[in-house]
Design a protein around this motif. Sequence first.
Motif, PDB file in Angstrom:
ATOM      1  N   ALA A 183       0.832  -1.203   0.000  1.00 52.30           N
ATOM      2  CA  ALA A 183       0.000   0.000   0.000  1.00 52.30           C
ATOM      3  C   ALA A 183       0.869   1.256   0.000  1.00 52.30           C
ATOM      4  CB  ALA A 183      -0.924  -0.006   1.216  1.00 52.30           C
ATOM      5  N   THR A 184       1.980   1.229   0.756  1.00 54.35           N
ATOM      6  CA  THR A 184       2.790   2.451   0.833  1.00 54.35           C
ATOM      7  C   THR A 184       3.493   2.746  -0.486  1.00 54.35           C
ATOM      8  OG1 THR A 184       4.725   1.290   1.676  1.00 54.35           O
ATOM      9  CG2 THR A 184       3.234   2.244   3.293  1.00 54.35           C
ATOM     10  N   VAL A 185       3.773   1.739  -1.305  1.00 55.91           N
ATOM     11  CA  VAL A 185       4.389   2.059  -2.578  1.00 55.91           C
ATOM     12  C   VAL A 185       3.327   2.381  -3.633  1.00 55.91           C
ATOM     13  CG1 VAL A 185       6.516   0.785  -2.157  1.00 55.91           C
ATOM     14  CG2 VAL A 185       4.622  -0.347  -3.311  1.00 55.91           C
ATOM     15  N   GLY A 186       2.062   2.384  -3.221  1.00 57.95           N
ATOM     16  CA  GLY A 186       1.040   2.913  -4.110  1.00 57.95           C
ATOM     17  C   GLY A 186       0.216   1.877  -4.857  1.00 57.95           C
ATOM     18  N   TYR A 187       0.324   0.606  -4.455  1.00 53.80           N
ATOM     19  CA  TYR A 187      -0.525  -0.384  -5.118  1.00 53.80           C
ATOM     20  C   TYR A 187      -1.958  -0.303  -4.592  1.00 53.80           C
ATOM     21  CZ  TYR A 187       3.151  -2.953  -7.527  1.00 53.80           C
ATOM     22  OH  TYR A 187       4.136  -3.307  -8.387  1.00 53.80           O
ATOM     23  N   PRO A 188      -2.942  -0.502  -5.453  1.00 51.66           N
ATOM     24  CA  PRO A 188      -4.326  -0.579  -4.982  1.00 51.66           C
ATOM     25  C   PRO A 188      -4.556  -1.941  -4.328  1.00 51.66           C
ATOM     26  CG  PRO A 188      -4.238  -0.881  -7.352  1.00 51.66           C
ATOM     27  CD  PRO A 188      -2.833  -0.657  -6.914  1.00 51.66           C
ATOM     28  N   VAL A 189      -4.121  -2.057  -3.075  1.00 51.19           N
ATOM     29  CA  VAL A 189      -4.062  -3.366  -2.418  1.00 51.19           C
ATOM     30  C   VAL A 189      -5.412  -4.061  -2.369  1.00 51.19           C
ATOM     31  CG1 VAL A 189      -3.587  -4.507  -0.227  1.00 51.19           C
ATOM     32  CG2 VAL A 189      -2.030  -2.784  -1.078  1.00 51.19           C
ATOM     33  N   GLN A 190      -6.460  -3.269  -2.036  1.00 51.02           N
ATOM     34  CA  GLN A 190      -7.766  -3.913  -1.891  1.00 51.02           C
ATOM     35  C   GLN A 190      -8.243  -4.498  -3.207  1.00 51.02           C
ATOM     36  OE1 GLN A 190     -10.294  -1.075   0.060  1.00 51.02           O
ATOM     37  NE2 GLN A 190      -9.694  -1.853   2.068  1.00 51.02           N
ATOM     38  N   ARG A 191      -7.949  -3.785  -4.294  1.00 53.70           N
ATOM     39  CA  ARG A 191      -8.386  -4.308  -5.585  1.00 53.70           C
ATOM     40  C   ARG A 191      -7.595  -5.552  -5.986  1.00 53.70           C
ATOM     41  NH1 ARG A 191      -8.776   0.922  -9.192  1.00 53.70           N
ATOM     42  NH2 ARG A 191      -8.732   2.022  -7.206  1.00 53.70           N
ATOM     43  N   ILE A 192      -6.319  -5.566  -5.648  1.00 55.13           N
ATOM     44  CA  ILE A 192      -5.513  -6.749  -5.966  1.00 55.13           C
ATOM     45  C   ILE A 192      -6.018  -7.951  -5.163  1.00 55.13           C
ATOM     46  CG2 ILE A 192      -3.201  -7.749  -5.821  1.00 55.13           C
ATOM     47  CD1 ILE A 192      -2.114  -4.934  -6.344  1.00 55.13           C
ATOM     48  N   GLU A 193      -6.323  -7.703  -3.871  1.00 56.09           N
ATOM     49  CA  GLU A 193      -6.840  -8.793  -3.041  1.00 56.09           C
ATOM     50  C   GLU A 193      -8.193  -9.284  -3.557  1.00 56.09           C
ATOM     51  OE1 GLU A 193      -4.900  -8.271   1.353  1.00 56.09           O
ATOM     52  OE2 GLU A 193      -6.614  -7.035   0.861  1.00 56.09           O
ATOM     53  N   LEU A 194      -8.984  -8.337  -4.006  1.00 54.37           N
ATOM     54  CA  LEU A 194     -10.286  -8.688  -4.566  1.00 54.37           C
ATOM     55  C   LEU A 194     -10.123  -9.592  -5.782  1.00 54.37           C
ATOM     56  CD1 LEU A 194     -13.430  -7.750  -4.505  1.00 54.37           C
ATOM     57  CD2 LEU A 194     -12.760  -6.354  -6.435  1.00 54.37           C
ATOM     58  N   LEU A 195      -9.193  -9.225  -6.644  1.00 55.76           N
ATOM     59  CA  LEU A 195      -8.945 -10.024  -7.845  1.00 55.76           C
ATOM     60  C   LEU A 195      -8.479 -11.434  -7.460  1.00 55.76           C
ATOM     61  CD1 LEU A 195      -8.679 -10.218 -10.909  1.00 55.76           C
ATOM     62  CD2 LEU A 195      -6.346  -9.370 -10.700  1.00 55.76           C
ATOM     63  N   LEU A 196      -7.583 -11.483  -6.481  1.00 58.36           N
ATOM     64  CA  LEU A 196      -7.055 -12.776  -6.041  1.00 58.36           C
ATOM     65  C   LEU A 196      -8.179 -13.658  -5.496  1.00 58.36           C
ATOM     66  CD1 LEU A 196      -4.361 -14.142  -5.975  1.00 58.36           C
ATOM     67  CD2 LEU A 196      -3.830 -12.973  -3.857  1.00 58.36           C
ATOM     68  N   THR A 197      -9.062 -13.049  -4.707  1.00 57.79           N
ATOM     69  CA  THR A 197     -10.188 -13.802  -4.158  1.00 57.79           C
ATOM     70  C   THR A 197     -11.141 -14.245  -5.261  1.00 57.79           C
ATOM     71  OG1 THR A 197      -9.997 -12.438  -2.201  1.00 57.79           O
ATOM     72  CG2 THR A 197     -11.972 -13.773  -2.390  1.00 57.79           C
ATOM     73  N   LEU A 198     -11.377 -13.356  -6.218  1.00 61.16           N
ATOM     74  CA  LEU A 198     -12.234 -13.712  -7.352  1.00 61.16           C
ATOM     75  C   LEU A 198     -11.672 -14.913  -8.101  1.00 61.16           C
ATOM     76  CD1 LEU A 198     -13.423 -10.442  -9.106  1.00 61.16           C
ATOM     77  CD2 LEU A 198     -14.816 -12.346  -8.312  1.00 61.16           C
ATOM     78  N   LEU A 199     -10.371 -14.910  -8.321  1.00 60.67           N
ATOM     79  CA  LEU A 199      -9.745 -16.022  -9.028  1.00 60.67           C
ATOM     80  C   LEU A 199      -9.927 -17.314  -8.238  1.00 60.67           C
ATOM     81  CD1 LEU A 199      -6.383 -14.596 -10.439  1.00 60.67           C
ATOM     82  CD2 LEU A 199      -8.648 -14.593 -11.429  1.00 60.67           C
ATOM     83  N   LEU A 200      -9.788 -17.208  -6.901  1.00 59.60           N
ATOM     84  CA  LEU A 200      -9.958 -18.395  -6.062  1.00 59.60           C
ATOM     85  C   LEU A 200     -11.383 -18.930  -6.181  1.00 59.60           C
ATOM     86  CD1 LEU A 200      -8.539 -20.173  -3.908  1.00 59.60           C
ATOM     87  CD2 LEU A 200      -9.575 -18.708  -2.191  1.00 59.60           C
ATOM     88  N   VAL A 201     -12.353 -18.032  -6.096  1.00 62.62           N
ATOM     89  CA  VAL A 201     -13.756 -18.440  -6.234  1.00 62.62           C
ATOM     90  C   VAL A 201     -13.968 -19.119  -7.591  1.00 62.62           C
ATOM     91  CG1 VAL A 201     -16.123 -17.600  -6.458  1.00 62.62           C
ATOM     92  CG2 VAL A 201     -14.658 -16.678  -4.672  1.00 62.62           C
ATOM     93  N   ALA A 202     -13.398 -18.515  -8.633  1.00 61.53           N
ATOM     94  CA  ALA A 202     -13.572 -19.079  -9.970  1.00 61.53           C
ATOM     95  C   ALA A 202     -12.958 -20.476 -10.065  1.00 61.53           C
ATOM     96  CB  ALA A 202     -12.934 -18.150 -11.000  1.00 61.53           C
ATOM     97  N   ALA A 203     -11.770 -20.639  -9.479  1.00 64.83           N
ATOM     98  CA  ALA A 203     -11.106 -21.948  -9.536  1.00 64.83           C
ATOM     99  C   ALA A 203     -11.965 -23.003  -8.837  1.00 64.83           C
ATOM    100  CB  ALA A 203      -9.735 -21.870  -8.884  1.00 64.83           C
ATOM    101  N   ILE A 204     -12.524 -22.637  -7.690  1.00 63.91           N
ATOM    102  CA  ILE A 204     -13.358 -23.574  -6.941  1.00 63.91           C
ATOM    103  C   ILE A 204     -14.579 -23.964  -7.765  1.00 63.91           C
ATOM    104  CG2 ILE A 204     -14.906 -23.759  -4.961  1.00 63.91           C
ATOM    105  CD1 ILE A 204     -12.863 -21.922  -3.488  1.00 63.91           C
ATOM    106  N   VAL A 205     -15.223 -22.955  -8.322  1.00 61.47           N
ATOM    107  CA  VAL A 205     -16.460 -23.180  -9.058  1.00 61.47           C
ATOM    108  C   VAL A 205     -16.227 -24.082 -10.271  1.00 61.47           C
ATOM    109  CG1 VAL A 205     -18.086 -21.976 -10.517  1.00 61.47           C
ATOM    110  CG2 VAL A 205     -17.644 -21.140  -8.233  1.00 61.47           C
TER     111      VAL A 205
END
Lengths: 382, 261, 371
Positions: A183-205
């Motif tokens: 976050a301090t270097v300026g990454y949109p951390v929440q959006r990256i985490e969201l994407l990662l979680t979405l990918l996990l959900v997709a893999a499960i499904v």
Amino acid sequence: MSGALENVGSIWDLLTSPILRTVALGSGLLGAVSGALGCFALLRRQSLVGDAVSHAALPGIALAFLLTGTKSSFGLVLGAALAGWVAMVFVLAIVRTTRLDENTALGIVLATFFGFGLVLLTFIQRLPNANQAGLDTYLFGQAATMLHEDVLLLGAGGALLLGLVVMFWKEFKLVSFDREFAATVGYPVQRIELLLTLLLVAAIVLGLRTVGVVLMSAMIVAPAAAARQWTHHTGMMVLLGAIFGCAAGVAGAVASSVVPHLPTGPTIVLVATSWAIVSLFVGAKRGILWQWLRLRMLQKRLAEEAILVGLYELAQVHGGERHGHTEGALRALSPNLLRVRRRLRELEQRELVEETSRGAWALTAKGQSQAQQIVEKAQEKR
Amino acid sequence: MRHDRAGDSPLAEDVLAVEVSDLTVAYHTKPVLWDVDVTVPQGVLMAIVGPNGAGKTTLLKAILGLVPIAAGQVLIFGRPLPEMRHLVSYVPQRGSVDWDYPTTVLDVVLMGLYRRVGWIRRPGHAEREKAMEALHLVGMADFAKRQISQLSGGQQQRVFLARALVQDAKLFFMDEPFQGVDATTERAIIQILQRLRSEKKTVVVVHHDLQTVPEYFDWVTLINVRRIACGPVREVFTEQNLRAAYGGRMAFFIEQREEGC
Amino acid sequence: MSQAQLEIQVIAVLVAVACALPGVFLVLRRAAMLSDAISHSILLGIVVAYFAVRDLSSPILVLAATATGVLTVWLVEALTRTRLVRNDAATGLVFPTLFAIAVILIARYARTLHLDTDSVLLGELAFAPFHRFEVLGRDLGPVSAWVMGSILLLNVLFIGLFYKELKLATFDPEFAAAQGFAPGLLHYALMTLVSMTAVGAFDAVGSVLVVALMIAPAATALLLSHRLSVVLVLAVATAAISALIGYWVAHALDASIAGSMSTTCGAFFLATYLFAPTVGLLAQVRRRQQQRMEFALKMLAVHLAQHERHPEEAVENRPEHLVEHIRWTGDFARRVVRRALSDELVTLQSGRLFLTEKGRALASESIVQGA
């Protein structure tokens, strides 16, 4: 004799059949995708999230069927993904806004969504003339009915998911290691985490059809847990996770089509978890077995040193280096000593001690110099 | 792209490195920082000190935009943080990450360069070299290939420092870098801090050891929920101010009714 | 309402209540997902014991299943202790392994049996009245009612007898250990109870829904109260009511009773989570808005007080400054100032805000420097 040959022949036919090829390919794909994404879940301590998402997908599948009336893979997968996503949102919301912990939130969401799914499923089953047969295969999975179309979906979906992992590799790695720094270097951390979680959900499904909602979570945890035992590199871990998952998928699919009445989903899961358990025992350096062996070696070395020093000290007290001492005397010196006789025999083979008379032991010249060294080293440390 | 950024034009020498005004941070309704003003000129080594629970780490995180601000404003070199982020570097507390994570020392240092490398692209040879340089500076070059799980506390701290150094920042924030490290590491860190100051860089350190403040730092902020004092060490590191920060028990905000009780 | 319907409802309530009681302690110990692990792996115990005794109604099955549940807890803890995997991954490894073995065994060797995978997930509450408990030719009601009743009685006895020990060991295990209460032993006793309850409920509602009955009523009750005794009562009430509503909904839809019961539990939780008077989401939002204003007023007071009689006061106490520096939006700042003026906390003189006595009192009350 001819019967056995015939059997081998039919197994061969089975192995080369296009149906099995489809099933094995599909199962391998799903294993690879869930194995790779499971690694991030493991590293982010979200292993049980997979359990909640996969169970929670059930009402999504049932609702998708009720609304569209078709069993097309794509529609049901979409329904499952939506339900899984809603479940994740609930878990996060409960953890953030109440004093209940994550375990509780996961348990509630998992079980009540699943219960709702069962209500819908039993409701659908009793609808007249519905073309609903086979919806319940989502419970334990059924690879055998996998169609060409399903494999295409798995292949396209899997390629997309893995492609995104490669694309956002650095970011996923950084966010799962140190999200605040990211976050301090300026990454949109929440959006990256969201994407990662979405990918996990997709893999499960994607895996639900084959492995089933009840056991799919194991495909997230097991290959990743196995991979973690063999490497200390994130990249290698994800690669191994994919390989292990893929191998479990193929092996499970083949086994269940060769052996009669062997359900595919549980078989794939059992292969994956068994390998994880083997890895926990023998995995590079950290394995339970190696830990245990190292402990044993250390205990043995300490015991040997204690015996050498013990004999050395006894010789100094009761005159004469050639004077033998019994095991009992050694035990009296250090009561925690185990298997004294065996240790003595081993030391005897290395010509460090000798049996002067029956049951009485003394140091050899070589043993004496070694004992002296140990004692000196101990004094130096002090 | 990078050349458009405000920070690439030379900074005016008199602009403050950090200017915090009327900063209030609250968890629920409990204030952790209350109407705090802090100014840090360029080129100083500043310690943030105060008793436990005084909000030292929160102040750092609020400046870095890691915790939501209830009120107030933070300026970095005269501009809001998002515009100046590339000039800022952060060394979190050692305990904030999982050291059992499967990665190497060099990899962790390279993380400091990820943002500069940009999306999708991978760090290459040049980045590796830069990371090795930083590891040299902190005396950890021999450990580049080492698993991070095998490091001692002091070594972990130096790896974090190296990750901050590769960022080529002008302003460094460090959260308790001396916490639980060995004497060698403490010396190494302080040498690097002094070197940074000699390069006209600004360093803000959350610190808990009052005794070493005059020796290590030239600027200090005393806080205890409110700001007690902020300025050069020899002017504000006085017994009176210390007593104000540590002495009496800070009475808290009245509204402590726990939620839902 | 027929006799069978009545009996099903009695069994449903017994199951729900028996699950809710140990569930409260699971949730309090942050071990809710252990119920998921236990309720799955007991299947292996049932299957293996069945192969040994070849009788589905043998009490040995219950013993074996209970033991498997406890074994699961021990395995998860042992794996976690190796520090090779964390607790979540250990849980996620252990129970699917045991459950997968059980499903494979059923599919391969027990296909013709009454034990099929559907009943594993759904339970057979609707068929429960068919198994009668008869003594000397006298019909004493369905077997499940007796089994669940006994388990419920055991749960009540255990919690009643060890109430203060459980309370202590749950809230402060270290202190409990120091007092000589052996929290480890208590933990395993509780896990045995959870396991046994899951085994009993398994027949009726299946493996996954046991989790709903254990966790959801307990969590609902914990949202509503902080007192353990009240929590237990509320959990029991929620569970019992959910069971009854669940039964009638299932009856109307001709759907799974167990599924409907757990959906009702979930609905109760959701309703509580959203609408509960103080902890509910809506109440939280409303309170937060209110607090934001109160907080803003205090902040304004403290801000003005801190800069009172300082050279920078001329700048700091202008209303425009609030927008600029305190990061309030213009609209919010105007509302705060208006409220502060009407509450007589400040006065406005030639475009500058000054604290009144009341305002100064609020400032010093908000933040007091101790001696």
